[in-house]
Write an enzyme that holds these catalytic residues in place. Structure first.
Site, short mmCIF file in Angstrom:
data_model
loop_
_atom_site.label_atom_id
_atom_site.label_comp_id
_atom_site.label_asym_id
_atom_site.label_seq_id
_atom_site.Cartn_x
_atom_site.Cartn_y
_atom_site.Cartn_z
N CYS A 2 0.81 -1.23 0.00
CA CYS A 2 0.00 0.00 0.00
C CYS A 2 0.84 1.28 0.00
O CYS A 2 1.91 1.31 0.59
CB CYS A 2 -0.87 0.06 1.24
SG CYS A 2 -1.82 -1.41 1.55
N ARG A 27 5.01 -0.05 -6.00
CA ARG A 27 5.02 -0.89 -4.81
C ARG A 27 4.03 -2.04 -4.90
O ARG A 27 4.06 -2.96 -4.09
CB ARG A 27 4.70 -0.04 -3.57
CG ARG A 27 5.76 1.01 -3.28
CD ARG A 27 5.22 2.08 -2.37
NE ARG A 27 4.90 1.58 -1.05
CZ ARG A 27 5.67 1.73 0.01
NH1 ARG A 27 6.81 2.34 -0.10
NH2 ARG A 27 5.29 1.27 1.18
N TRP A 75 -3.19 -2.66 -1.21
CA TRP A 75 -2.79 -4.05 -1.51
C TRP A 75 -3.52 -4.88 -0.46
O TRP A 75 -3.20 -4.81 0.73
CB TRP A 75 -1.28 -4.17 -1.36
CG TRP A 75 -0.68 -5.44 -1.86
CD1 TRP A 75 -0.31 -5.73 -3.14
CD2 TRP A 75 -0.33 -6.58 -1.08
NE1 TRP A 75 0.24 -6.98 -3.20
CE2 TRP A 75 0.24 -7.52 -1.96
CE3 TRP A 75 -0.45 -6.91 0.27
CZ2 TRP A 75 0.69 -8.77 -1.53
CZ3 TRP A 75 0.00 -8.15 0.70
CH2 TRP A 75 0.57 -9.06 -0.20
N ASN A 101 -1.78 2.29 5.95
CA ASN A 101 -0.93 1.15 5.56
C ASN A 101 -0.67 0.34 6.82
O ASN A 101 -0.43 0.93 7.88
CB ASN A 101 0.45 1.62 5.06
CG ASN A 101 0.37 2.20 3.68
OD1 ASN A 101 -0.69 2.24 3.08
ND2 ASN A 101 1.52 2.66 3.19
N GLY A 102 -0.64 -0.98 6.71
CA GLY A 102 -0.35 -1.80 7.88
C GLY A 102 -1.54 -2.68 8.24
O GLY A 102 -2.47 -2.84 7.44
N GLU A 483 17.88 -17.76 -6.45
CA GLU A 483 17.49 -16.42 -6.85
C GLU A 483 16.91 -16.43 -8.27
O GLU A 483 15.92 -15.76 -8.57
CB GLU A 483 18.68 -15.46 -6.73
CG GLU A 483 18.45 -14.06 -7.23
CD GLU A 483 17.25 -13.34 -6.62
OE1 GLU A 483 16.68 -13.82 -5.64
OE2 GLU A 483 16.86 -12.30 -7.18
N LYS A 487 13.22 -15.23 -9.36
CA LYS A 487 13.05 -14.15 -10.35
C LYS A 487 12.08 -14.60 -11.44
O LYS A 487 11.18 -13.88 -11.83
CB LYS A 487 14.42 -13.82 -10.94
CG LYS A 487 14.71 -12.42 -11.29
CD LYS A 487 14.92 -11.43 -10.18
CE LYS A 487 14.19 -11.63 -8.94
NZ LYS A 487 14.43 -10.86 -7.81
N GLU A 490 8.48 -14.88 -10.17
CA GLU A 490 7.91 -13.56 -9.86
C GLU A 490 7.40 -12.84 -11.11
O GLU A 490 6.31 -12.31 -11.10
CB GLU A 490 8.99 -12.65 -9.23
CG GLU A 490 9.23 -12.87 -7.76
CD GLU A 490 10.31 -11.94 -7.22
OE1 GLU A 490 10.14 -11.44 -6.11
OE2 GLU A 490 11.33 -11.70 -7.91
N HIS A 506 17.29 -37.33 -5.71
CA HIS A 506 16.46 -37.65 -4.56
C HIS A 506 15.03 -37.16 -4.71
O HIS A 506 14.40 -36.75 -3.74
CB HIS A 506 17.10 -37.08 -3.28
CG HIS A 506 18.47 -37.63 -3.04
ND1 HIS A 506 18.69 -38.91 -2.59
CD2 HIS A 506 19.69 -37.09 -3.25
CE1 HIS A 506 19.99 -39.12 -2.50
NE2 HIS A 506 20.63 -38.02 -2.90
N LYS A 606 6.44 -4.41 -3.64
CA LYS A 606 7.87 -4.09 -3.56
C LYS A 606 8.35 -4.15 -2.12
O LYS A 606 9.43 -4.63 -1.82
CB LYS A 606 8.10 -2.70 -4.13
CG LYS A 606 9.54 -2.23 -4.10
CD LYS A 606 10.37 -3.03 -5.09
CE LYS A 606 11.84 -2.74 -5.03
NZ LYS A 606 12.61 -3.87 -5.56
C1 G6P Z 1 9.23 -8.40 -1.39
C2 G6P Z 1 9.80 -7.95 -2.72
C3 G6P Z 1 11.11 -8.70 -2.99
C4 G6P Z 1 12.07 -8.48 -1.83
C5 G6P Z 1 11.46 -8.87 -0.49
C6 G6P Z 1 12.31 -8.41 0.67
O1 G6P Z 1 8.84 -9.72 -1.47
O2 G6P Z 1 8.88 -8.22 -3.76
O3 G6P Z 1 11.69 -8.21 -4.18
O4 G6P Z 1 13.21 -9.24 -2.05
O5 G6P Z 1 10.18 -8.23 -0.33
O6 G6P Z 1 12.38 -7.02 0.63
P1 G6P Z 1 13.52 -6.15 1.30
O7 G6P Z 1 13.12 -4.74 1.02
O8 G6P Z 1 13.50 -6.47 2.76
O9 G6P Z 1 14.80 -6.52 0.67
#
Ligand code: G6P
Length: 611
Positions: A2, A27, A75, A101-102, A483, A487, A490, A506, A606
């Site tokens: 949010c 975000r 969100w 937010n929160g 990673e 990616k 996502e 396994h 984000k």
């Molecule tokens: C969310 C974002 C990711 C990020 C993660 C941790 O899931 O979409 O891209 O890696 O949060 O965020 P931070 O700001 O703590 O690195």
């Protein structure tokens, strides 16, 4: 996640609020709304589910005017995305409007209490209780009502509040959710993130937990939870709005992938020293380094994967046990952490709720804490203190899928491993010097690797309809594969999984069949033969293998894979940083080929500021 904006001044609020919401849209959100107080002191609210365009269209057919207002991108946490659940929320009379937010954890008991007092709830959100609560507590002074309300709210919040009985004032409050405010030339602004303020002012104040702020034409007043005025230094934002804009690239993600050579250089530059053994940037003395017994690296998402790179590197170079752990697990598992142990929170935003909670848990247990963080002034950086924060200098990262932040987090992890290895005497001086020397050449090599984009575009055009992709590797290459799999899922929504190559037998091998795609990362010569025999098992089952491989290893790999994407040679420790670039580009090209919304993938945010 949010976003909040707020404005008070002489100009029309709606366009300013909409511009702010647009800047925060990276975000992630599922609905949006604004509330503006008009010339008759009436609060008008417009909200719409879906993209900001829907709200823009609504405002065209049904405009609102006035110079004070609040806005929000939501969100969903409590209640589905819908027009009704979108913020702002109001009390029954519509005289108080709130954006939040929160998560309000005690919203149910407050809802029951307020319903008994006559409030009628129309949404499923936890936020609506705040509007009704403020109405219940309001006795002609919103500052007092807000102070009483925050003493009753449990959970996290950043709040923007307007009230028709105080039409020239905007109120804000925060607890565990970021909020910045700023003023310039008789106008005041509030937002949950700096990009929304940057086109108006560069001098901002970060509210602290349980503080409230009153913004009007005469300026900003901040109060603590008891209503006592507090003074805050202005924080000057020195990065440019253009660094948060696309600059000719089709997407932020692509732009940020291309910014990695510069990010690598900027992150190392302040730590580069002419004097061997000089680690002034590291708040750990050689004696403390020698006495360390364990390090816990805790983070979420991509930052967690950088933590795993840290684990491999620190254990290898500094001979020190390292745990890399997901913050949401760490905070609730009654972790063992004590004397001579170091806790490191890794976070791009510095606002991730679970990482912050894990950090506080470690602090509470008496651990020494540090952070690796990209956003100066963020909550995690402030709680750890600048002296204990190893900043990454990736610049603002806008795309939801993290790329340049990961790169610089992993770089800082490697630097930490080298420094600790040197201070603990587990790494010979010549090796330290050679590594630090090579680190200088990394940005140039990263530039080279960016040229693989065309190859990956071609590859993606043949592979984009795959339903599953496996990523495999050993050692640091396995850390990288995790990673890469994150990616890809996502941004392209393709089911992807990372496996340690040695673990394929396994279980996952049962899923291999003709046509399956396996992406192998091969940068570690000492593990080459083992990885190759794993890959032969994969090709024997008809799966298609593409390898991201160090130039010098290509000849040995060629017969075991269908296609090679070569990266320049580098030390075993740094080659994985180069190999991540084609993996990021692979995810990007696949997503583009599938027509996905690369910068704002569905359901993702984000910065995840709620649990
Ligand atoms: C969310 C974002 C990711 C990020 C993660 C941790 O899931 O979409 O891209 O890696 O949060 O965020 P931070 O700001 O703590 O690195």
């Amino acid at each position: 996640m949010c976003g909040i904006v707020g404005y008070i001044g002489q100009r029309e609020a709606a366009p300013i609020l909409m511009d702010g919401l647009d800047k925060l849209s990276y975000r992630g959100y599922d609905s949006a709304g604004i509330a503006v107080i008009d010339g008759t002191n009436k609060i008008n609210v417009r909200k719409a589910k879906g993209k900001l365009e829907n709200l823009v269209n609504l405002l065209e057919t049904s405009p609102i005017t006035g110079c004070v207002g609040i806005g929000h991108t939501r969100w969903a946490t409590h209640g589905e995305p819908s027009d009704i659940n979108a913020h702002p929320h109001t009390d029954v009379k519509g005289g108080i409007a709130v954006v939040h937010n929160g998560i309000i954890e005690n919203h149910e008991s407050l809802r029951n209490f307020l319903t008994a007092e006559g409030a009628v709830f129309i949404s499923q959100t936890d936020t609506e209780v705040i509007a009704h609560l403020l109405n219940h507590l309001y006795k002609g002074n919103m500052k007092q009502a807000l102070l009483r309300a925050i003493s009753m709210l449990e959970g996290s919040y950043a709040l923007g509040v307007v009230c028709d009985e105080e039409p020239g004032v905007l109120y804000c409050a925060r607890n565990d959710s970021p909020l910045v405010i700023g003023e310039k030339d008789g106008e005041c602004f509030a937002a949950s993130d700096i990009p929304a303020l940057l086109s108006h002012t560069r001098d901002v104040i970060f509210l602290k937990d349980k503080e409230i702020a009153r913004l009007d034409k005469s300026g900003i007043s901040v109060y603590d939870a008891y209503g006592t005025p507090c003074q805050h230094p202005l924080f000057h934002v020195d990065w440019d709005i253009s660094s948060a804009e696309k600059g000719g690239y089709a997407h932020y993600m692509l732009k940020e992938i291309h910014e990695q050579p510069e990010a690598l250089q900027k992150t190392y530059a302040p730590r580069r020293s002419q004097n061997p053994g000089d680690y002034a940037w590291l708040p750990i003395s050689p004696e403390d380094a020698r006495n360390l017994r364990k390090i816990s690296i805790v983070a979420c998402g991509t930052a967690y994967h950088a933590g795993i790179v840290g684990k491999y590197a620190i254990e290898r170079l500094a001979r020190l046990p390292v745990e890399a752990e997901i913050a949401s697990e760490y905070r609730y598992r009654d972790p063992i952490i004590g004397e001579n142990e170091l806790f490191i929170a890794v976070s791009q935003s510095g606002e991730t709720a679970d990482t912050l909670a894990a950090l506080r848990e470690a602090k509470r247990r008496g651990a020494r804490v540090m952070a690796v963080c990209n956003v100066v002034g963020s909550t995690i950086a402030r709680e750890v203190g600048d002296a204990n924060t190893l900043y990454t200098y990736a610049g603002p990262e806008i795309a939801v899928a993290s790329t340049k932040a990961y790169m610089t987090q992993a770089e800082v992890m490697l630097l930490l491993a080298i420094a600790l290895g040197d201070m603990r005497g587990t790494l010979p001086r010549e090796r330290v010097d050679a590594l630090l020397e090579e680190l200088v050449t990394l940005p140039k090599k990263a530039e080279e690797v960016l040229k693989t984009e065309e190859h990956l575009q071609r590859f993606a055009s043949t592979a984009s309809q795959k339903k599953h992709v496996f990523f495999v590797g050993r050692g640091l290459d396995y850390a990288l594969s995790m990673e890469a799999a994150l990616k890809l899922k996502e941004v392209s929504y393709i089911f992807s999984e990372a496996y340690a190559a040695g673990e394929l037998k396994h279980g996952p091998i049962a899923l291999l069949q003709p046509g399956r795609l396996v992406v192998a990362t091969i940068t570690q010569p000492s593990l080459l033969d083992k990885t190759l025999s794993n890959l032969r098992e994969v090709t024997a089952r008809g799966a298609r293998v593409v390898a991201i491989c160090r130039e010098s290893l290509q000849d040995k790999v060629r017969d075991s894979v269908e296609e090679i994407i070569a990266i320049p040679d580098a030390d075993d420790l740094f080659a994985p940083l180069l190999a991540v670039i084609p993996l990021q580009l692979f995810a990007y090209c696949m997503a583009v080929a599938r027509g996905c919304d690369v910068d704002k993938p569905r359901n993702l945010a984000k910065s995840v500021t709620v649990e």
